[in-house]
Enzyme design. Structure first.
Site, PDB file in Angstrom:
ATOM      1  N   GLN A  86     -53.940 -38.356   1.823  1.00 23.12           N
ATOM      2  CA  GLN A  86     -54.141 -39.761   1.422  1.00 23.12           C
ATOM      3  C   GLN A  86     -55.131 -39.866   0.274  1.00 23.12           C
ATOM      4  O   GLN A  86     -55.889 -40.837   0.166  1.00 23.12           O
ATOM      5  CB  GLN A  86     -54.599 -40.602   2.613  1.00 23.12           C
ATOM      6  N   SER A  87     -55.116 -38.877  -0.610  1.00 21.30           N
ATOM      7  CA  SER A  87     -56.104 -38.828  -1.690  1.00 21.30           C
ATOM      8  C   SER A  87     -55.877 -39.912  -2.740  1.00 21.30           C
ATOM      9  O   SER A  87     -54.764 -40.083  -3.253  1.00 21.30           O
ATOM     10  CB  SER A  87     -56.027 -37.458  -2.351  1.00 21.30           C
ATOM     11  N   ASN A  88     -56.965 -40.594  -3.083  1.00 20.74           N
ATOM     12  CA  ASN A  88     -56.920 -41.553  -4.192  1.00 20.74           C
ATOM     13  C   ASN A  88     -56.812 -40.827  -5.524  1.00 20.74           C
ATOM     14  O   ASN A  88     -56.183 -41.307  -6.459  1.00 20.74           O
ATOM     15  CB  ASN A  88     -58.189 -42.405  -4.212  1.00 20.74           C
TER      16      ASN A  88
END
Ligand SMILES: *Cc1c(COP(=O)(O)O)cnc(C)c1O
Length: 341
Positions: A86-88
């Site tokens: 879920q990396s920005n």
């Protein structure tokens, strides 16, 4: 101390570096009257870097303008990033690659959020990134997996470039030195001084801000809140970034550990990548007083830090405080269950 550079001189120095335009700048600086009333003390402004404009925005947009430009200049045809599922950063990199017409390869952790295609992971797909999942227990292990991917891509005849590596952080941080110049001008226009700035950072944003603050002699107390405990010393890493920044624009300025305030006490009981009760509470407070959304993993934890420092009196009632909103909001949809408690 006199400024080492004016805002204009800083912009000229930085303009000599390769840069790939991505964001909408300046981002707004909003005064938050209902939040200020709710906290009953300092006047709170929010620097809206959740509104940097590219695919839901966030702080990586300013950084990527400089880091992807390094890769593009070296002739890369595929940019490589690695992180949690879920990396920005992965989302903003995928969008930056689409925008500049280079391929994107992401190495993402097979963590507890990877099985559902939602939040940032959905956006990575929509942006056309090539995604590979790996078993890794830490971001540092993901770095090793990225190196393996680079090796494979080279043997396919590709020209890969790894976007986030310690040796290029100082380029990304230049984006935040410029952000400080933006704040300088915005505060001047409002006729306000900035006493304290609170920001979520563990690698790039805060050293960039510290650099701009010193060069422009703004005298802001910059309080970083880390979302992660690294295996290495964060202040050493920040000092390395600061030194490389000075070398890059050929300025004779030195920084010590005393120039860095970064708090490790708001990561929460479950650590990096998980919600914390205080963060969730802070997220609700900002949503209900100002209609502004935080993300639960990064910005909400740093905002919880701000609230706590106000309650303890470490941020005084007479101060003007800027909360730098680093973005991250697409993860809200991946953490719905945790947020609804
Ligand atoms: C990546 C990220 C951070 C931390 O940024 P640094 O590069 O370590 O300074 C903070 N907030 C959000 C929302 C992020 O995505």
């Amino acid at each position: 101390m006199a400024p080492l550079l004016s805002c204009a001189e800083l912009r000229v120095s930085v303009s000599r570096l390769p840069r790939a335009p991505l964001g909408h700048f300046p981002t707004p600086l909003d005064f938050c009257s209902r939040l200020t009333d709710a906290l009953g003390g300092p006047r709170i402004f929010i620097k809206r870097d959740d509104c940097t404009g590219l695919a839901f925005g966030g702080n990586k947009v300013r950084q990527l303008e400089f880091t992807i430009a390094q890769g593009i200049r070296q002739g890369a045809d595929i940019l490589v990033g690695g992180a949690t599922s879920q990396s920005n950063h992965a989302r903003q990199l995928a969008a930056a690659c689409a925008r500049h017409g280079v391929d994107c390869a992401l190495v993402l952790m097979r963590d507890e959020k990877h099985t559902t295609i939602h939040g940032n992971l959905l956006i990575d797909e929509l942006m056309g990134a090539r995604i590979e999942f790996v078993d890794a227990d830490s971001l540092e292990e993901v770095d090793d997996a990225q190196q393996d991917l680079v090796h494979n891509l080279r043997s396919e005849g590709r020209r890969p470039f790894v976007v986030t590596q310690p040796s290029t952080r100082h380029f990304g941080a230049m984006g935040y030195a410029l952000c400080m110049a933006e704040l300088h001008d915005q505060a001047a226009r409002l006729g306000e001084r900035i006493d304290t700035l609170v920001v979520c950072s563990a690698s790039t944003t805060q050293p960039g801000l510290i650099f701009g603050n010193r060069l422009l002699d703004m005298g802001v107390r910059i309080i970083g809140v880390t979302p992660i405990h690294w295996s290495y010393d964060l202040k050493d890493a920040f000092q390395d970034v600061l030194q490389r920044m000075a070398e890059t624009i050929e300025l004779d300025v030195a920084f010590s550990a005393d120039d860095i305030i970064n708090l490790g006490s708001y990561v929460g009981p479950e650590g990096f990548g998980s919600c914390s009760p205080e963060g969730n509470e802070a997220l609700n407070l900002l949503a209900r007083t100002e209609g502004i959304l935080l993300d639960p993993i990064y910005s909400a934890k740093s905002f919880a830090g701000l609230v706590d420092l106000v309650e303890k009196g470490e941020i005084g009632p007479d101060e003007n405080v800027v909360f730098l909103h680093t973005g991250g909001t697409p993860t809200l949809f991946a953490y719905a269950d945790e947020l609804r408690g």
